[in-house]
Each structure stands twice: as structure tokens, then as C-alpha cells.
Design a protein around this motif. Sequence first.
Motif, PDB file in Angstrom:
ATOM      1  N   GLY A  78       0.544  -0.771  -0.149  1.00 43.55           N
ATOM      2  CA  GLY A  78      -0.038  -0.117   0.153  1.00 43.55           C
ATOM      3  C   GLY A  78       0.884   1.461  -0.452  1.00 43.55           C
ATOM      4  O   GLY A  78       0.395   2.106  -0.015  1.00 43.55           O
ATOM      5  N   GLY A  79       2.106   1.105   0.032  1.00 42.67           N
ATOM      6  CA  GLY A  79       2.420   2.138  -0.197  1.00 42.67           C
ATOM      7  C   GLY A  79       3.478   2.796   1.157  1.00 42.67           C
ATOM      8  O   GLY A  79       3.699   3.802   1.540  1.00 42.67           O
ATOM      9  N   LYS A  80       3.002   2.157   2.469  1.00 44.92           N
ATOM     10  CA  LYS A  80       2.782   2.302   3.463  1.00 44.92           C
ATOM     11  C   LYS A  80       4.675   1.791   4.194  1.00 44.92           C
ATOM     12  O   LYS A  80       5.604   0.709   3.374  1.00 44.92           O
ATOM     13  CB  LYS A  80       2.365   1.564   4.464  1.00 44.92           C
ATOM     14  CG  LYS A  80       2.415   1.743   6.024  1.00 44.92           C
ATOM     15  CD  LYS A  80       1.738   0.664   7.273  1.00 44.92           C
ATOM     16  CE  LYS A  80       1.756   1.182   8.279  1.00 44.92           C
ATOM     17  NZ  LYS A  80       0.703   0.130   9.017  1.00 44.92           N
ATOM     18  N   THR A  81       5.627   2.346   5.095  1.00 45.71           N
ATOM     19  CA  THR A  81       7.027   2.737   4.951  1.00 45.71           C
ATOM     20  C   THR A  81       6.656   1.434   6.297  1.00 45.71           C
ATOM     21  O   THR A  81       6.137   2.620   7.963  1.00 45.71           O
ATOM     22  CB  THR A  81       7.643   3.633   5.048  1.00 45.71           C
ATOM     23  OG1 THR A  81       7.342   4.910   4.055  1.00 45.71           O
ATOM     24  CG2 THR A  81       8.683   3.849   5.425  1.00 45.71           C
TER      25      THR A  81
END
Length: 117
Positions: A96-99
Motif C-alpha cells: 500500500g505504499g506504507k513505510t
Amino acid sequence: MRLPQDIILKPYITEKSNMEIAAGKYTFIVDVKSTKTEIKKAVEALFSVKVLQVNTMNFDGKIKRTGVHEGPRPAWKKAIVKIDTDPKPVEYLTKGGKTVTNNKKYKTSIEEFGVAQ
């Protein structure tokens, strides 16, 4: 798969190896048939450190004599393992593009090596 205790036989303690401990390099006598990857995994499992590099050297057994009897000494293998003395957290992106940050707690030295720093 072999156990880490079967791969790492004992530490190799000399004057030169004691001086390299300050740079994060530890020297071990390992099984002759072990590979660099197996040595890396065994050191990480036994001492919970992050291994950066593994160098190996093979030594042939010398012919020695006792009285009239001659025979070879066993061949052996030495491994110099460089560990990460300043481990940093690993960051990566998920789907999801979460770091996500992975804070693995690695030790910065091997206290069980048998020498005082």
C-alpha cells in the motif's frame, strides 16, 4: 541442514585475531565442508549478530613424524567473520505504499569469544 554447533567448531585466538576484534572481525575454526553461507547463518544464529562478510581459508594437514611413524595432521578451515558494529533499522515499503521499519536488536560484539577487549 546441519546445526550451527556442527559448523562453528571453536574460536581461533591469536595475537592478530585479537587486534582485529576492534574492527569487528572474529576468527573461527569451522567444518571443512561448510560454505560461506552456512558459516554466516551459523554465526548469526549462535551469537545473534548481523554478519556483513565472511572470508574463508583452507589449510592442508602437514606430515608429522613421531619416532619412526609418519602421518598427516587433519586438514582444517578458518573463517574470518566481519560483523556489523553499528546496526541500523531497516525501512521498506509495503504493497500500500506504507513505510515499515524493522528494528531487529543485534548485538555489536561477541562477548563469548573468549578474549577481553
